[in-house]
Design a protein around this motif. Structure first.
Motif, short mmCIF file in Angstrom:
data_model
loop_
_atom_site.label_atom_id
_atom_site.label_comp_id
_atom_site.label_asym_id
_atom_site.label_seq_id
_atom_site.Cartn_x
_atom_site.Cartn_y
_atom_site.Cartn_z
N THR A 58 0.74 -1.12 0.03
CA THR A 58 -0.08 0.02 0.00
C THR A 58 0.80 1.46 -0.10
OG1 THR A 58 0.14 0.06 2.36
CG2 THR A 58 -1.65 -0.97 1.16
N PRO A 59 0.17 2.40 -0.40
CA PRO A 59 1.17 3.67 -0.46
C PRO A 59 1.79 3.88 1.09
CG PRO A 59 -0.91 3.87 -1.60
CD PRO A 59 -1.05 2.72 -0.89
N GLY A 60 1.20 3.38 2.25
CA GLY A 60 1.50 3.64 3.31
C GLY A 60 2.76 2.78 3.72
N TYR A 61 2.83 1.74 3.30
CA TYR A 61 3.86 0.73 3.44
C TYR A 61 5.07 1.15 2.72
CZ TYR A 61 6.42 -3.57 3.72
OH TYR A 61 7.62 -4.57 4.10
N PHE A 62 4.67 1.82 1.54
CA PHE A 62 6.03 2.24 0.75
C PHE A 62 6.61 3.46 1.43
CE2 PHE A 62 4.03 0.18 -2.87
CZ PHE A 62 5.12 -0.35 -3.32
N ARG A 63 5.71 4.30 1.98
CA ARG A 63 6.19 5.40 2.95
C ARG A 63 7.29 4.79 3.98
NH1 ARG A 63 8.40 9.88 3.27
NH2 ARG A 63 8.00 11.15 4.77
N VAL A 64 6.58 4.05 4.59
CA VAL A 64 7.42 3.29 5.93
C VAL A 64 8.92 3.17 5.26
CG1 VAL A 64 7.61 1.35 7.39
CG2 VAL A 64 5.64 2.74 7.22
N LEU A 65 8.80 2.38 4.14
CA LEU A 65 10.19 1.83 3.41
C LEU A 65 10.94 3.01 3.07
CD1 LEU A 65 8.78 -1.10 1.44
CD2 LEU A 65 10.03 -1.21 3.36
N GLN A 66 10.36 4.15 2.77
CA GLN A 66 11.19 5.38 2.46
C GLN A 66 11.77 5.81 3.52
OE1 GLN A 66 8.20 7.63 0.39
NE2 GLN A 66 8.97 6.78 -1.64
N MET A 67 11.07 5.84 4.68
CA MET A 67 11.43 6.43 6.01
C MET A 67 12.60 5.59 6.55
SD MET A 67 7.71 7.72 7.70
CE MET A 67 8.70 8.00 9.21
N GLN A 68 12.42 4.33 6.44
CA GLN A 68 13.55 3.42 6.70
C GLN A 68 15.05 3.66 6.37
OE1 GLN A 68 12.29 -0.38 6.59
NE2 GLN A 68 11.21 -0.64 8.61
N VAL A 69 14.77 3.91 4.55
CA VAL A 69 15.87 4.26 3.85
C VAL A 69 16.68 5.51 4.13
CG1 VAL A 69 16.59 4.51 1.37
CG2 VAL A 69 15.29 2.62 2.01
N ALA A 70 15.71 6.60 4.54
CA ALA A 70 16.16 7.92 4.89
C ALA A 70 16.85 8.03 6.19
CB ALA A 70 15.09 8.90 4.72
N GLY A 71 16.54 7.05 7.00
CA GLY A 71 17.06 7.08 8.43
C GLY A 71 16.11 7.41 9.31
N GLU A 72 14.90 8.07 8.94
CA GLU A 72 14.03 8.72 10.01
C GLU A 72 13.43 7.60 10.90
OE1 GLU A 72 11.26 10.69 7.36
OE2 GLU A 72 12.75 11.91 6.38
N LEU A 73 13.22 6.24 10.27
CA LEU A 73 12.54 5.19 11.00
C LEU A 73 13.52 4.18 11.31
CD1 LEU A 73 9.91 4.45 12.10
CD2 LEU A 73 9.43 3.31 10.15
N LYS A 74 13.69 3.68 12.42
CA LYS A 74 14.66 2.55 12.59
C LYS A 74 13.94 1.07 12.42
CE LYS A 74 18.18 5.09 14.11
NZ LYS A 74 19.39 5.29 13.30
N ALA A 75 14.76 0.30 11.84
CA ALA A 75 14.28 -1.20 11.29
C ALA A 75 14.54 -1.85 12.80
CB ALA A 75 14.99 -1.60 10.10
N GLU A 76 13.76 -2.86 12.79
CA GLU A 76 14.11 -3.96 13.95
C GLU A 76 15.37 -4.47 13.79
OE1 GLU A 76 11.19 -6.92 14.09
OE2 GLU A 76 9.43 -5.59 13.98
N PRO A 77 16.27 -4.36 14.87
CA PRO A 77 17.68 -5.02 14.81
C PRO A 77 17.65 -6.43 14.31
CG PRO A 77 17.07 -4.73 17.07
CD PRO A 77 15.95 -4.05 16.10
N ARG A 78 18.63 -6.85 13.64
CA ARG A 78 18.45 -8.40 13.36
C ARG A 78 20.10 -9.06 13.95
NH1 ARG A 78 16.78 -8.26 7.10
NH2 ARG A 78 14.60 -7.77 7.47
N SER A 79 20.07 -10.17 14.14
CA SER A 79 21.03 -11.10 14.50
C SER A 79 22.07 -11.00 13.05
CB SER A 79 20.74 -12.55 15.12
OG SER A 79 21.61 -13.39 15.18
N PRO A 80 23.22 -11.13 13.58
CA PRO A 80 24.27 -11.05 12.63
C PRO A 80 24.36 -12.27 12.08
CG PRO A 80 25.24 -10.61 14.54
CD PRO A 80 23.92 -10.54 14.92
N LEU A 81 23.68 -13.45 12.60
CA LEU A 81 23.67 -14.94 12.19
C LEU A 81 22.93 -14.80 11.03
CD1 LEU A 81 24.50 -17.64 12.71
CD2 LEU A 81 22.57 -18.19 14.03
N VAL A 82 21.67 -14.01 10.88
CA VAL A 82 20.74 -14.06 9.64
C VAL A 82 21.65 -13.87 8.49
CG1 VAL A 82 19.04 -12.68 8.71
CG2 VAL A 82 18.76 -13.33 11.39
#
Length: 63
Positions: free
Chosen positions: A7-31
């Motif tokens: 959805t457009p809202g989901y694309f906005r969330v992805l754009q914010m993550q790329v821009a650094g405005e929204l932090k993604a959930e931390p992942r384990s280095p093992l992933v």
């Protein structure tokens, strides 16, 4: 595994993550290590299968 709707809202969330405005959930280095290992194994298996098919086709035919 549940995928989100595109959805457009989901694309906005992805754009914010790329821009650094929204932090993604931390992942384990093992992933990353497991993903890379699976990718290498998949590519290796594919290349091996193609190599075997090409080799079968190149064998000389008996007279």
């Amino acid at each position: 595994m549940r995928f989100r709707r595109l959805t457009p809202g989901y694309f906005r969330v992805l754009q914010m993550q790329v821009a650094g405005e929204l932090k993604a959930e931390p992942r384990s280095p093992l992933v990353g290590i497991v993903a890379t290992t699976l990718a290498v194994l998949g590519l290796g298996g594919s290349c091996y299968a193609v190599w075997k098919m090409v080799r079968q086709r190149q064998l000389p035919k008996a007279p």
